[in-house]
Design an enzyme around this catalytic site. Sequence first.
Site, PDB file in Angstrom:
ATOM      1  N   GLN A  79     -32.983  57.891  52.163  1.00 33.46           N
ATOM      2  CA  GLN A  79     -33.420  56.496  52.258  1.00 33.46           C
ATOM      3  C   GLN A  79     -33.654  55.934  50.857  1.00 33.46           C
ATOM      4  O   GLN A  79     -34.339  56.541  50.037  1.00 33.46           O
ATOM      5  CB  GLN A  79     -34.697  56.398  53.117  1.00 33.46           C
ATOM      6  N   ASP A  88     -23.903  57.377  54.702  1.00 32.66           N
ATOM      7  CA  ASP A  88     -24.122  56.038  54.143  1.00 32.66           C
ATOM      8  C   ASP A  88     -22.875  55.538  53.403  1.00 32.66           C
ATOM      9  O   ASP A  88     -22.812  54.377  53.010  1.00 32.66           O
ATOM     10  CB  ASP A  88     -25.270  56.080  53.125  1.00 32.66           C
ATOM     11  N   LYS A  96     -34.307  54.848  62.500  1.00 32.99           N
ATOM     12  CA  LYS A  96     -33.039  55.595  62.465  1.00 32.99           C
ATOM     13  C   LYS A  96     -33.156  56.862  63.309  1.00 32.99           C
ATOM     14  O   LYS A  96     -32.256  57.191  64.089  1.00 32.99           O
ATOM     15  CB  LYS A  96     -32.664  55.924  61.011  1.00 32.99           C
TER      16      LYS A  96
HETATM   17  N1  GUN Z   1     -32.264  51.144  52.149  1.00 37.54           N
HETATM   18  C1  GUN Z   1     -31.982  49.930  52.668  1.00 37.54           C
HETATM   19  N2  GUN Z   1     -30.830  49.983  53.376  1.00 37.54           N
HETATM   20  C2  GUN Z   1     -30.384  51.247  53.303  1.00 37.54           C
HETATM   21  C3  GUN Z   1     -29.244  51.910  53.835  1.00 37.54           C
HETATM   22  O1  GUN Z   1     -28.390  51.332  54.515  1.00 37.54           O
HETATM   23  N3  GUN Z   1     -29.145  53.220  53.531  1.00 37.54           N
HETATM   24  C4  GUN Z   1     -30.060  53.865  52.765  1.00 37.54           C
HETATM   25  N4  GUN Z   1     -29.854  55.158  52.510  1.00 37.54           N
HETATM   26  N5  GUN Z   1     -31.118  53.279  52.249  1.00 37.54           N
HETATM   27  C5  GUN Z   1     -31.289  51.977  52.528  1.00 37.54           C
END
Ligand code: GUN
Length: 320
Positions: A117, A140, A73
Site C-alpha cells: 500500500q 498493482d 481490499k
Molecule cells: N495508494 C492509493 N492507491 C493505491 C493503489 O492503487 N495501489 C497501492 N499499492 N497503493 C495505493
Amino acid sequence: MTSLPHEAASMTDIIACSGAAAKVIDGKAAAAAVDAAVAEGVRQITPTLGRIPCLAVVLVGQNPASALYVRNKIRRAEAVGMRSVQHRLSADVNQKTIIDLIRQLNTDAGVDGILVQLPLPAGLDGARVVQSLDPTKDVDGLTSRNAGALVLGAAGIRPCTPSGCVFLARRTLGDLTGKSVVVIGRSILVGKPATLLFLAENCTVTLTHSRTGDLPRICRQADIVVAAVGRPGLVKGSWIKPGALVIDVGINRIDSKDGQSRLVGDVDFESAIETAGFITPAPGGVGPMTIAMLLVNTVAAASHRAGLDVPDPVAAVLPR
Ligand code: GUN
C-alpha cells in the site's frame, strides 16, 4: 430520461439526478458485476490450483486512509473467495526489512499477488520497494516490467485505478475509439498509465498536470475528463464540454465549517453535474473499481503462474 448510449450499462448503475443534466455512475454496482465474474474465476481455478488464490497485502505505518483502503481490499478479496494475508509493519521499519519480506512473499508458492500500500511513510523509498516485487505477482502493475509492457502494448499486469477508469468509460460510452480524453495528473499510479490505457482504446489523449497552462480550455475539448491531480474541487462545471463523461479519481480530505472533515474529489461535483453527461461521484465511483481490478489482476496472476487459462472477468462483464 435520455436513453443510455451503451446497452451494457444498466439503469441500476446509472442514477438519474433530478434537476441536473448528468447521470451519476454507480461505481459500487459496476465493481459488484466485476467481483461476481472474479468469484466465478476463483471457483474455476481453485480445484486445478489445489489451493485458494491468495493476495498478500503489505501495510507500513499508521496512515488511517491507507489502513482503510487495505481493510477494504482484504474484505473484498475474501468476499470473492480468495485467501488474503496481511503484513503490518511499523512506520520506523527499515527499508531492508520490507524488501526482505517482499522477497519471502515472491518465493512463497502459496501467494499469487502482492500489494504494497502506497505511499510509504517518509524516509522509505517506495519506488525501490515496488521494484523488489516479482513482476508476475505485482498486482498493482507498477514494476518496471509491467510499466514497460504497458508502453509497448505487450502482455503484463495493468495498474488498477486507471484500468477501473477505462472500464467505467467503456461501460458508460461503449467503444471509445476516437474519443478525446484529457487526463489531469501525471502520477505513476494513475495519470501516466491512464494516458496509455486510453490510448490503447484508440482515444486521442492529452496528459495535463498542475503546471499546464489554460487547463479549462483544454478540458472543454474533452469527451472524457479524468481528474487525478489531488486538488479538491479543481475541475469546475465551466471546464466541461456539455454531455462529457467526467471521471473523478481524487479523494481529498477537507475540513468542513462544522469542524468535521469530509472527503471530496478533484471535481467540483455541484457545478460539473450541471454540464457533464455522466459523472462519477467521489467517493463511490472509481474507488470500488480500483479494488475490482486488483481482484481481476490477482486471479489472472494465479492462473498465469499455474499455466491455466481462465476467462478474463472484464471480458465477461464487458464483451468487445
Ligand atoms: N495508494 C492509493 N492507491 C493505491 C493503489 O492503487 N495501489 C497501492 N499499492 N497503493 C495505493
